[in-house]
Design an enzyme around this catalytic site. Structure first.
Site, PDB file in Angstrom:
ATOM      1  N   TYR A  17      -3.998  -5.562  15.068  1.00  0.00           N
ATOM      2  CA  TYR A  17      -3.765  -4.761  13.859  1.00  0.00           C
ATOM      3  C   TYR A  17      -3.239  -3.392  14.327  1.00  0.00           C
ATOM      4  CZ  TYR A  17      -5.650  -7.783  10.174  1.00  0.00           C
ATOM      5  OH  TYR A  17      -5.831  -8.796   9.258  1.00  0.00           O
TER       6      TYR A  17
ATOM      7  N   ASP B 125      -7.003 -13.963   1.167  1.00  0.00           N
ATOM      8  CA  ASP B 125      -8.050 -13.227   1.887  1.00  0.00           C
ATOM      9  C   ASP B 125      -8.927 -12.442   0.914  1.00  0.00           C
ATOM     10  OD1 ASP B 125      -5.752 -11.694   1.290  1.00  0.00           O
ATOM     11  OD2 ASP B 125      -6.386 -10.116   2.666  1.00  0.00           O
ATOM     12  N   GLU B 126     -10.146 -12.174   1.343  1.00  0.00           N
ATOM     13  CA  GLU B 126     -11.033 -11.201   0.708  1.00  0.00           C
ATOM     14  C   GLU B 126     -11.096 -11.376  -0.816  1.00  0.00           C
ATOM     15  OE1 GLU B 126     -10.754  -7.564   3.877  1.00  0.00           O
ATOM     16  OE2 GLU B 126      -9.064  -7.720   2.486  1.00  0.00           O
TER      17      GLU B 126
ATOM     18  N   ASP C 219      -2.185  -0.883  12.710  1.00  0.00           N
ATOM     19  CA  ASP C 219      -2.597   0.327  11.987  1.00  0.00           C
ATOM     20  C   ASP C 219      -3.881   0.884  12.600  1.00  0.00           C
ATOM     21  OD1 ASP C 219      -3.513  -2.205  10.912  1.00  0.00           O
ATOM     22  OD2 ASP C 219      -4.600  -1.070   9.381  1.00  0.00           O
TER      23      ASP C 219
ATOM     24  N   TRP D  87      -7.215 -14.073  11.217  1.00  0.00           N
ATOM     25  CA  TRP D  87      -7.233 -12.603  11.260  1.00  0.00           C
ATOM     26  C   TRP D  87      -8.605 -12.013  11.514  1.00  0.00           C
ATOM     27  CZ3 TRP D  87      -9.541  -8.972   7.897  1.00  0.00           C
ATOM     28  CH2 TRP D  87     -10.133  -9.475   6.733  1.00  0.00           C
TER      29      TRP D  87
ATOM     30  N   HIS E   7      -6.911  -9.218  -4.300  1.00  0.00           N
ATOM     31  CA  HIS E   7      -5.868  -8.213  -4.046  1.00  0.00           C
ATOM     32  C   HIS E   7      -4.805  -8.226  -5.150  1.00  0.00           C
ATOM     33  CE1 HIS E   7      -7.219  -6.891  -0.054  1.00  0.00           C
ATOM     34  NE2 HIS E   7      -7.580  -8.141   0.143  1.00  0.00           N
TER      35      HIS E   7
ATOM     36  N   ARG F 275       0.847  -1.207   0.000  1.00  0.00           N
ATOM     37  CA  ARG F 275       0.000   0.000   0.000  1.00  0.00           C
ATOM     38  C   ARG F 275       0.875   1.246   0.000  1.00  0.00           C
ATOM     39  NH1 ARG F 275      -3.313  -3.671   2.431  1.00  0.00           N
ATOM     40  NH2 ARG F 275      -5.172  -4.026   1.169  1.00  0.00           N
TER      41      ARG F 275
ATOM     42  N   ASP G 213      -0.291  -6.160  -3.720  1.00  0.00           N
ATOM     43  CA  ASP G 213      -1.707  -5.890  -3.457  1.00  0.00           C
ATOM     44  C   ASP G 213      -2.268  -5.109  -4.643  1.00  0.00           C
ATOM     45  OD1 ASP G 213      -4.251  -5.433  -2.030  1.00  0.00           O
ATOM     46  OD2 ASP G 213      -3.107  -6.089  -0.286  1.00  0.00           O
TER      47      ASP G 213
ATOM     48  N   TRP H  63      -0.661  -2.718   8.466  1.00  0.00           N
ATOM     49  CA  TRP H  63      -1.148  -2.399   7.121  1.00  0.00           C
ATOM     50  C   TRP H  63      -0.918  -0.910   6.904  1.00  0.00           C
ATOM     51  CZ3 TRP H  63      -2.000  -6.662   4.531  1.00  0.00           C
ATOM     52  CH2 TRP H  63      -2.390  -7.821   5.218  1.00  0.00           C
ATOM     53  N   THR H  64      -0.636  -0.526   5.682  1.00  0.00           N
ATOM     54  CA  THR H  64      -0.128   0.848   5.509  1.00  0.00           C
ATOM     55  C   THR H  64      -0.984   1.753   4.607  1.00  0.00           C
ATOM     56  OG1 THR H  64       1.332   0.109   3.719  1.00  0.00           O
ATOM     57  CG2 THR H  64       2.268   0.140   5.936  1.00  0.00           C
ATOM     58  N   GLU H  65      -2.272   1.432   4.467  1.00  0.00           N
ATOM     59  CA  GLU H  65      -3.090   2.370   3.692  1.00  0.00           C
ATOM     60  C   GLU H  65      -2.923   3.793   4.212  1.00  0.00           C
ATOM     61  OE1 GLU H  65      -4.130  -0.502   4.931  1.00  0.00           O
ATOM     62  OE2 GLU H  65      -5.688  -1.443   3.697  1.00  0.00           O
TER      63      GLU H  65
HETATM   64  C1  ACM Z   1      -6.520  -8.928   5.913  1.00  0.00           C
HETATM   65  O1  ACM Z   1      -6.523  -8.065   6.790  1.00  0.00           O
HETATM   66  N1  ACM Z   1      -7.215  -8.762   4.805  1.00  0.00           N
HETATM   67  C2  ACM Z   1      -5.742 -10.144   6.062  1.00  0.00           C
END
Ligand code: ACM
Length: 526
Positions: A400, A307-308, A402, A375, A244, A144, A173, A450-452
């Site tokens: 998390y 994921d997702e 962040d 997670w 992703h 990110r 990603d 996570w670095t958004e």
């Molecule tokens: C995640 O936070 N999507 C692993």
């Protein structure tokens, strides 16, 4: 004196007297512990200006490896007025003893050059120590926002200073592809930068119009891996599939499901529908990518993400419907499992285990030796552990980093769950009531960065510290004797000054400094 150590050791008994380091002090090691001794000579040599010679063979500070010392990663440290003896179960234990010695010398020992002119004093006594868990991880999202290589090396040093031993590098990603792949150069030529970035958690599709990018060459990554290995940190690479993946699809449109629409590297945050297609050629492409990944990263575990994964595009895709028919699948989610399973089988052929986010447990994708990163909570981890899978606990509600550190309005870009320093300290990786047989599958825990909303190494420092110090205690120190007040005192009186000496821009205990706030940038607290 030993009550300054962070993470708290298994046991420590002070004794009268002290050992003084001076120009005559030598640091000598068994071959198996030489790497730890070299790190100590180099690090303390810089901070103290002392020569710390590797000879004579019975040096004043001696590292010995003795497999009868409780381990793995354990050590015994005996400090008397005329010598310091480290007896370690293995090279990792020797390294952690060296880290403990640096902490005992005080904050000036954390500087890169000589500021304090001595004396350099170690308190006499005995420390016995070993970690509670073998997986003491931290995920760093370099997709990110890119972290330049020197920032990653510095981050490895910070993990090692806290006796953490896994750096999970989230390399790809929707917003960027960060690893050079020789066979597919457009992954970095096109995929490693985007035209702009959304600022904060706005819902409108507006970005700042400022290009952002960067990537690591394979030699950069080999350097990071080797540097980390010298510090007992394993770098676990993640190539996230089959979701992703928009940066990869922007580089190679034939990987996607929208032949009529050219995608860009995504300048926004969130989950998007642009997943990989399920063509044989796409499977082959990612097998080739993972071949280069295993060539660079010796880690026994490789993360395939998983994921997702929205299935909307597959629902509309004739190719996906054909694949479902061929595989006898009634639900397109099965394609998610099939894709991850193909990657896992390929990695197994190359002698590696897969790590995947917990969705992989729900879509029929779990080879017996897969490691599940729990997670979305702890339930998936509990289910996987009960089924005999190894598990790393990473619940977003607790680990998390962040996510916002306080409820205060000054907290910069407050997103996610409230996760205070105290919340992290109180985290217990083994869920209550888990039978012993399943509990032994909990390899440990991992903090996620996570670095958004962390667009620079300074913002990463703020998010990571001091909460990562609390996390270190969760995964290293014995569960018995957990003591929040004692931890807070050690942190405030001793550890923050070590972080200051290292130049870490942590969040002060009473809230952000003015320049650490982000007025006007919206978050999205949960
Ligand atoms: C995640 O936070 N999507 C692993």
């Amino acid at each position: 004196m030993f009550d300054t150590l962070l993470p708290r050791p298994v046991s420590a008994q002070p004794a009268p007297g002290s050992f003084h380091l001076d120009v005559t002090t030598s640091v000598q090691a068994d071959p198996a512990a030489e790497s730890a001794a070299r790190w100590l000579r180099h690090t303390l040599g810089a901070a103290t200006g002392l020569p710390l010679s590797p000879t004579p063979a019975d040096g004043d500070i001696r590292f010995v490896v003795d497999p009868t010392v409780p381990g793995p990663e354990g050590y015994r440290l005996e400090i008397t007025p005329d010598r310091v003896v480290v007896t370690a179960s293995d090279p990792a234990g020797a390294f952690y003893a060296a880290q403990t010695l640096r902490q005992l010398l005080g904050a000036p020992a954390f500087r890169a050059s000589v500021v304090h002119r001595g004396p350099w004093v170690l308190p006499c006594g005995r420390v016995q120590d070993r970690p509670r868990f073998g997986w003491r991880g931290c995920l760093l999202d370099v997709a990110r926002h890119f972290m330049p290589k020197d920032g990653v090396l510095r981050f490895v040093d910070l993990l090692a200073a806290h006796k953490l031993n896994v750096l999970h590098l989230h390399l790809t990603d929707d917003q960027g592809w960060r690893m050079q792949i020789h066979r597919y150069p457009r992954l970095t030529e096109i995929g490693s930068w985007r035209a702009g970035s959304r600022v904060g958690a706005h819902r409108e599709l507006v970005h700042d119009g400022r290009p952002h990018g960067g990537y690591y060459t394979q030699d950069d990554l080999r350097e990071i891996v080797a540097y980390a290995a010298e510090r007992q940190v394993t770098v676990v690479p993640e190539i996230d599939v089959p979701g992703h993946c928009q940066a990869a699809i922007a580089a190679y449109p034939e990987l996607g499901n929208t032949p009529d629409e050219r995608l860009e590297v995504w300048p926004f945050w969130g989950v998007n529908e642009n997943v990989l297609n399920v063509a044989d050629a796409t499977v082959t492409f990612f097998c080739d990518v993972f071949d280069e990944v295993v060539d660079v990263f010796p880690s026994p575990v490789v993360c395939v993400g998983g994921d997702e994964v929205p299935t909307t595009q597959w629902e509309r895709s004739p190719l996906a419907r054909q694949r479902m028919a061929e595989l006898g699948l009634s639900d397109p989610a099965g394609l998610h499992g099939w894709f991850v399973g193909r990657m896992a089988a390929h990695l197994a052929d190359r002698g590696r285990r897969v790590l995947g986010w917990d969705e992989i447990g729900e879509v029929g994708a779990l080879p017996p030796d897969a490691v599940v990163a729990s997670w979305r909570g702890e339930e998936a981890g509990v289910t996987a552990a009960l089924a005999g899978h190894d598990v790393v606990m990473c619940p977003e509600q607790r680990l998390y980093l962040d996510h916002r550190q306080s409820d205060h309005p000054d907290e910069p870009v407050p997103v996610g769950y409230l996760t205070t320093l105290q919340d992290v300290y109180r985290y217990e990786p083994v869920p209550a009531g888990l039978p012993a047989e399943a509990a032994r599958h909990v390899l440990g825990a991992q903090a996620q960065i996570w670095t958004e909303h962390l667009d620079s190494p300074r913002r990463v420092d703020y998010a990571a510290f001091p909460r990562l110090a609390a996390f270190a205690e969760v995964v290293w120190s014995p569960a018995e004797g957990k003591d929040l007040t004692g931890f807070e005192q050690r942190l405030a009186r001793h550890h923050l000054s070590r972080l200051d000496a290292l130049g870490v821009e942590y969040r002060p205990l009473d809230g952000p400094r003015p320049w650490q706030t982000r007025p006007g940038v919206p978050g999205r607290p949960r």
